[in-house]
Structures are given as structure tokens and as C-alpha cells.
Design a protein around this motif. Structure first.
Motif, PDB file in Angstrom:
ATOM      1  N   SER A 171      -6.751   1.506  16.944  1.00 39.77           N
ATOM      2  CA  SER A 171      -6.267   2.736  16.317  1.00 39.77           C
ATOM      3  C   SER A 171      -4.984   2.440  15.534  1.00 39.77           C
ATOM      4  CB  SER A 171      -5.995   3.800  17.377  1.00 39.77           C
ATOM      5  OG  SER A 171      -4.905   3.410  18.205  1.00 39.77           O
ATOM      6  N   GLY A 172      -4.475   3.462  14.898  1.00 38.37           N
ATOM      7  CA  GLY A 172      -3.229   3.292  14.160  1.00 38.37           C
ATOM      8  C   GLY A 172      -2.663   4.630  13.759  1.00 38.37           C
ATOM      9  N   ALA A 173      -1.384   4.636  13.413  1.00 35.83           N
ATOM     10  CA  ALA A 173      -0.732   5.856  12.933  1.00 35.83           C
ATOM     11  C   ALA A 173       0.220   5.495  11.806  1.00 35.83           C
ATOM     12  CB  ALA A 173       0.026   6.547  14.062  1.00 35.83           C
ATOM     13  N   ILE A 174       0.154   6.281  10.734  1.00 32.62           N
ATOM     14  CA  ILE A 174       1.092   6.172   9.619  1.00 32.62           C
ATOM     15  C   ILE A 174       1.813   7.515   9.530  1.00 32.62           C
ATOM     16  CG2 ILE A 174       1.379   5.740   7.156  1.00 32.62           C
ATOM     17  CD1 ILE A 174      -1.386   4.374   7.206  1.00 32.62           C
ATOM     18  N   VAL A 175       3.138   7.478   9.534  1.00 31.99           N
ATOM     19  CA  VAL A 175       3.938   8.707   9.523  1.00 31.99           C
ATOM     20  C   VAL A 175       4.788   8.736   8.254  1.00 31.99           C
ATOM     21  CG1 VAL A 175       5.626  10.109  10.758  1.00 31.99           C
ATOM     22  CG2 VAL A 175       4.079   8.599  12.039  1.00 31.99           C
ATOM     23  N   GLY A 176       4.643   9.789   7.481  1.00 36.22           N
ATOM     24  CA  GLY A 176       5.476   9.991   6.305  1.00 36.22           C
ATOM     25  C   GLY A 176       6.459  11.107   6.573  1.00 36.22           C
ATOM     26  N   MET A 177       7.748  10.802   6.525  1.00 39.41           N
ATOM     27  CA  MET A 177       8.789  11.802   6.796  1.00 39.41           C
ATOM     28  C   MET A 177       9.222  12.475   5.502  1.00 39.41           C
ATOM     29  SD  MET A 177       9.496  11.817  10.085  1.00 39.41           S
ATOM     30  CE  MET A 177      11.086  12.644  10.036  1.00 39.41           C
ATOM     31  N   PHE A 178       9.428  13.793   5.583  1.00 41.29           N
ATOM     32  CA  PHE A 178       9.958  14.540   4.461  1.00 41.29           C
ATOM     33  C   PHE A 178      11.480  14.619   4.609  1.00 41.29           C
ATOM     34  CE2 PHE A 178       5.764  16.944   5.111  1.00 41.29           C
ATOM     35  CZ  PHE A 178       5.065  15.988   4.390  1.00 41.29           C
ATOM     36  N   GLY A 179      12.194  14.070   3.645  1.00 41.02           N
ATOM     37  CA  GLY A 179      13.645  13.963   3.751  1.00 41.02           C
ATOM     38  C   GLY A 179      14.352  15.282   3.963  1.00 41.02           C
ATOM     39  N   SER A 180      13.860  16.354   3.345  1.00 40.89           N
ATOM     40  CA  SER A 180      14.527  17.643   3.443  1.00 40.89           C
ATOM     41  C   SER A 180      14.444  18.239   4.833  1.00 40.89           C
ATOM     42  CB  SER A 180      13.902  18.629   2.451  1.00 40.89           C
ATOM     43  OG  SER A 180      12.521  18.795   2.737  1.00 40.89           O
ATOM     44  N   ALA A 181      13.563  17.685   5.694  1.00 36.69           N
ATOM     45  CA  ALA A 181      13.362  18.267   7.022  1.00 36.69           C
ATOM     46  C   ALA A 181      14.010  17.459   8.138  1.00 36.69           C
ATOM     47  CB  ALA A 181      11.864  18.396   7.301  1.00 36.69           C
ATOM     48  N   LEU A 182      14.734  16.406   7.795  1.00 33.64           N
ATOM     49  CA  LEU A 182      15.284  15.524   8.822  1.00 33.64           C
ATOM     50  C   LEU A 182      16.327  16.216   9.694  1.00 33.64           C
ATOM     51  CD1 LEU A 182      15.655  12.123   6.923  1.00 33.64           C
ATOM     52  CD2 LEU A 182      13.908  12.784   8.566  1.00 33.64           C
ATOM     53  N   ASP A 183      16.996  17.216   9.154  1.00 36.51           N
ATOM     54  CA  ASP A 183      18.077  17.856   9.907  1.00 36.51           C
ATOM     55  C   ASP A 183      17.663  19.148  10.613  1.00 36.51           C
ATOM     56  OD1 ASP A 183      19.869  15.885   9.117  1.00 36.51           O
ATOM     57  OD2 ASP A 183      20.282  16.924   7.231  1.00 36.51           O
ATOM     58  N   SER A 184      16.425  19.577  10.431  1.00 39.16           N
ATOM     59  CA  SER A 184      16.008  20.833  11.057  1.00 39.16           C
ATOM     60  C   SER A 184      15.773  20.637  12.552  1.00 39.16           C
ATOM     61  CB  SER A 184      14.734  21.363  10.384  1.00 39.16           C
ATOM     62  OG  SER A 184      13.700  20.411  10.483  1.00 39.16           O
ATOM     63  N   GLN A 185      15.914  21.703  13.294  1.00 37.15           N
ATOM     64  CA  GLN A 185      15.784  21.671  14.757  1.00 37.15           C
ATOM     65  C   GLN A 185      14.665  22.608  15.188  1.00 37.15           C
ATOM     66  OE1 GLN A 185      17.767  19.792  16.885  1.00 37.15           O
ATOM     67  NE2 GLN A 185      18.815  18.876  15.162  1.00 37.15           N
ATOM     68  N   LEU A 231       0.801  -1.218   0.000  1.00 40.63           N
ATOM     69  CA  LEU A 231       0.000   0.000   0.000  1.00 40.63           C
ATOM     70  C   LEU A 231       0.842   1.280   0.000  1.00 40.63           C
ATOM     71  CD1 LEU A 231      -3.065   0.566   2.314  1.00 40.63           C
ATOM     72  CD2 LEU A 231      -1.174   2.174   2.415  1.00 40.63           C
ATOM     73  N   LEU A 232       1.926   1.274   0.760  1.00 40.82           N
ATOM     74  CA  LEU A 232       2.706   2.499   0.955  1.00 40.82           C
ATOM     75  C   LEU A 232       3.337   3.063  -0.320  1.00 40.82           C
ATOM     76  CD1 LEU A 232       4.345   1.823   4.436  1.00 40.82           C
ATOM     77  CD2 LEU A 232       2.408   3.310   3.882  1.00 40.82           C
ATOM     78  N   PRO A 233       3.846   2.221  -1.234  1.00 39.90           N
ATOM     79  CA  PRO A 233       4.367   2.804  -2.479  1.00 39.90           C
ATOM     80  C   PRO A 233       3.301   3.584  -3.250  1.00 39.90           C
ATOM     81  CG  PRO A 233       5.179   0.571  -2.208  1.00 39.90           C
ATOM     82  CD  PRO A 233       4.151   0.771  -1.139  1.00 39.90           C
ATOM     83  N   GLU A 234       2.063   3.089  -3.250  1.00 38.02           N
ATOM     84  CA  GLU A 234       0.971   3.801  -3.914  1.00 38.02           C
ATOM     85  C   GLU A 234       0.696   5.133  -3.221  1.00 38.02           C
ATOM     86  OE1 GLU A 234      -2.652   1.753  -4.754  1.00 38.02           O
ATOM     87  OE2 GLU A 234      -1.620  -0.142  -5.115  1.00 38.02           O
ATOM     88  N   LEU A 235       0.691   5.100  -1.899  1.00 44.16           N
ATOM     89  CA  LEU A 235       0.451   6.319  -1.127  1.00 44.16           C
ATOM     90  C   LEU A 235       1.549   7.351  -1.396  1.00 44.16           C
ATOM     91  CD1 LEU A 235      -1.070   7.968   0.955  1.00 44.16           C
ATOM     92  CD2 LEU A 235       0.104   6.673   2.759  1.00 44.16           C
ATOM     93  N   LYS A 236       2.774   6.887  -1.463  1.00 43.13           N
ATOM     94  CA  LYS A 236       3.904   7.795  -1.715  1.00 43.13           C
ATOM     95  C   LYS A 236       3.747   8.491  -3.071  1.00 43.13           C
ATOM     96  CE  LYS A 236       8.946   7.945  -1.989  1.00 43.13           C
ATOM     97  NZ  LYS A 236      10.216   7.190  -1.827  1.00 43.13           N
ATOM     98  N   VAL A 237       3.386   7.730  -4.095  1.00 44.08           N
ATOM     99  CA  VAL A 237       3.210   8.299  -5.438  1.00 44.08           C
ATOM    100  C   VAL A 237       2.053   9.294  -5.442  1.00 44.08           C
ATOM    101  CG1 VAL A 237       2.542   7.775  -7.807  1.00 44.08           C
ATOM    102  CG2 VAL A 237       4.213   6.331  -6.644  1.00 44.08           C
ATOM    103  N   PHE A 238       0.958   8.945  -4.789  1.00 40.36           N
ATOM    104  CA  PHE A 238      -0.195   9.848  -4.737  1.00 40.36           C
ATOM    105  C   PHE A 238       0.170  11.171  -4.074  1.00 40.36           C
ATOM    106  CE2 PHE A 238      -3.783  11.752  -2.562  1.00 40.36           C
ATOM    107  CZ  PHE A 238      -4.743  11.811  -3.566  1.00 40.36           C
ATOM    108  N   LEU A 239       0.861  11.098  -2.944  1.00 40.55           N
ATOM    109  CA  LEU A 239       1.233  12.315  -2.224  1.00 40.55           C
ATOM    110  C   LEU A 239       2.130  13.214  -3.067  1.00 40.55           C
ATOM    111  CD1 LEU A 239       1.911  10.857   1.351  1.00 40.55           C
ATOM    112  CD2 LEU A 239      -0.049  12.226   0.631  1.00 40.55           C
ATOM    113  N   GLN A 240       3.026  12.590  -3.822  1.00 39.53           N
ATOM    114  CA  GLN A 240       3.956  13.368  -4.636  1.00 39.53           C
ATOM    115  C   GLN A 240       3.253  13.995  -5.836  1.00 39.53           C
ATOM    116  OE1 GLN A 240       7.455  11.223  -5.796  1.00 39.53           O
ATOM    117  NE2 GLN A 240       8.422  12.987  -6.738  1.00 39.53           N
TER     118      GLN A 240
END
Length: 226
Positions: A103-117, A74-83
Motif C-alpha cells: 500500500s501507500g499514501a501520498i499527502v498534499g498539504m494546503f499551505g493556507s490551512a497549516l495554522d487552522s485548529q 512525479l510530484l511536480p507534475e501532480l502539483k501543477v495538475f492539481l492547481q
């Protein structure tokens, strides 16, 4: 170009349909939260009859294994849709299920923001407690950061926490066994010993944790009462 409200509405509708098509039953509610660093899908009352039966038979392993297979497709499809439809470039996904309350949680991380504080009151104390738990189970993280997704949702990101034994288990194909063991132990210790709610003067309602062993990263989501 869509504004944030329109983006969230579009993504919420899509995710609800996607989960319903794949699982045969969608969540009662999909709440989508977006910030500069990630997108979080919080799912409520998400459990079908077969899954409920598995859990009544104390077959949580089978429940998680089934969901793992479905999420991998499922996640590859979700990734393409979001992009393509929301201009959101997700570099990696994390997910976890609250079996006790469906319940559940799905977290999508944005690579460009991994280093921000981002600083907030109590951040150092939260990090200290999480680092202590991580060190007790694995090792001191090479990097840790946390940020508020919303006023009631805190994300904690760790990198460089996997020990040699865990890497060997992944190499031998025991990823699911490792994840199940870590979730059971680490979530319990995060609730009891790294009580972010007590530090932040908030009441914890949900806690989710997941790991990406290939990247040697982990994301924890604390959800508090408003």
C-alpha cells in the motif's frame, strides 16, 4: 466549477494513469480523500514484479531508493495538475509505503490551512502520546496539530522536530539513510507507544509517516477500520 465529487473523480483518474506511466504498473485502487487542510491518495496493491523481487531479496533500501527517484520527478507534475485542473494549491507533499501490504499514501498539504485548529474527542491524549514518542526519538515538537481527513483517517502534523545531528546528516547527503532509520523506529513506536486506536476506540489498519527536512515538518497518517 467542479463539485467535490467531480474533483475527486478527475484527480483519481489522473493519479492512476500517472503512476502507471512512471512505475510501469499502477495501483489496483486509488482512493482520494479531500478536506480543507489536505488531499490524501491511498494506494492499494501497488507493487511491480521488479519491486517484489527486490523485497524478496531483502533489498528494501533499493526499493525505497527507486521509488524516491520516481516520486521526485512525479510530484511536480501532480502539483501543477492539481492547481490547473482542480484549483487545489498544494504547498508540500509527503509520502510513505506499506511494504507489508503493498500500500501507500501520498499527502498534499494546503499551505493556507497549516495554522487552522480543529478539536475532536481524544485530541489532547493523541497529541500527548505522539509528543512523547517524538521527544524520545528527536525532541518535543515546536508545534503539533491533528485533524480527521475522513471518519477513518487521522492526520498528525508536526513542526520543529529535527535535531542538530539529523540536520548535519541531511547536509552530508544522508537523507535517505536518515528517513529509513526514522521510519523503522518511529512507526514502530507510534504503533506501540502512541496507540491512537486505543485512545480513539478504533482498530488501526495502516500507518504512514514522512518528513520534510528542509521545512522541518512531518506528517503521520493513521488509517482505521470503519
Amino acid at each position: 466549477m467542479m463539485n467535490e465529487k467531480e474533483t475527486i473523480s478527475l484527480v483519481t483518474s489522473y493519479v492512476g494513469k500517472l503512476l502507471r506511466n512512471r512505475f510501469g504498473k499502477g495501483p489496483e485502487a486509488v482512493n482520494v480523500f479531500l478536506c480543507e487542510r489536505c488531499i490524501v491518495f491511498h494506494l492499494r496493491n501497488f507493487m511491480g514484479p521488479v519491486e517484489k523481487f527486490l523485497l524478496t531479496q531483502e533489498e528494501e533500501k533499493a526499493f525505497r531508493y527507486t521509488r524516491e527517484l520516481l516520486m521526485e520527478s512525479l510530484l511536480p507534475e501532480l502539483k501543477v495538475f492539481l492547481q490547473e485542473n482542480a484549483d487545489l494549491n498544494v504547498s508540500e507533499f509527503y509520502y510513505d509505503w506499506g511494504v507489508h501490504n503493498a500500500s501507500g499514501a501520498i499527502v498534499g498539504m494546503f499551505g493556507s490551512a497549516l495554522d487552522s485548529q480543529e478539536d475532536y474527542p481524544g485530541k489532547e491524549d493523541v497529541h500527548e502520546k505522539v509528543v512523547n514518542v517524538t521527544a524520545a526519538i528527536q525532541k518535543i515538537p515546536e508545534h503539533i496539530d491533528s485533524w480527521w481527513v475522513t471518519p477513518k483517517m487521522l492526520a498528525v502534523f508536526r513542526q520543529g522536530i529535527t535535531v542538530l545531528l539529523e540536520k548535519e546528516m541531511v547536509e552530508l547527503g544522508y537523507t535517505e539513510v536518515l528517513k529509513a532509520t526514522k521510519r523503522r523506529l518511529e512507526k514502530r513506536m507510534l504503533e506501540q507507544d502512541a496507540n491512537a486506536g486505543a485512545i480513539l476506540n478504533k482498530k488501526l489498519t495502516d500507518l504512514y509517516a514522512d518528513w520534510d527536512f528542509d521545512r522541518d515538518r512531518s506528517v503521520v497518517i493513521y488509517i482505521f477500520q470503519e
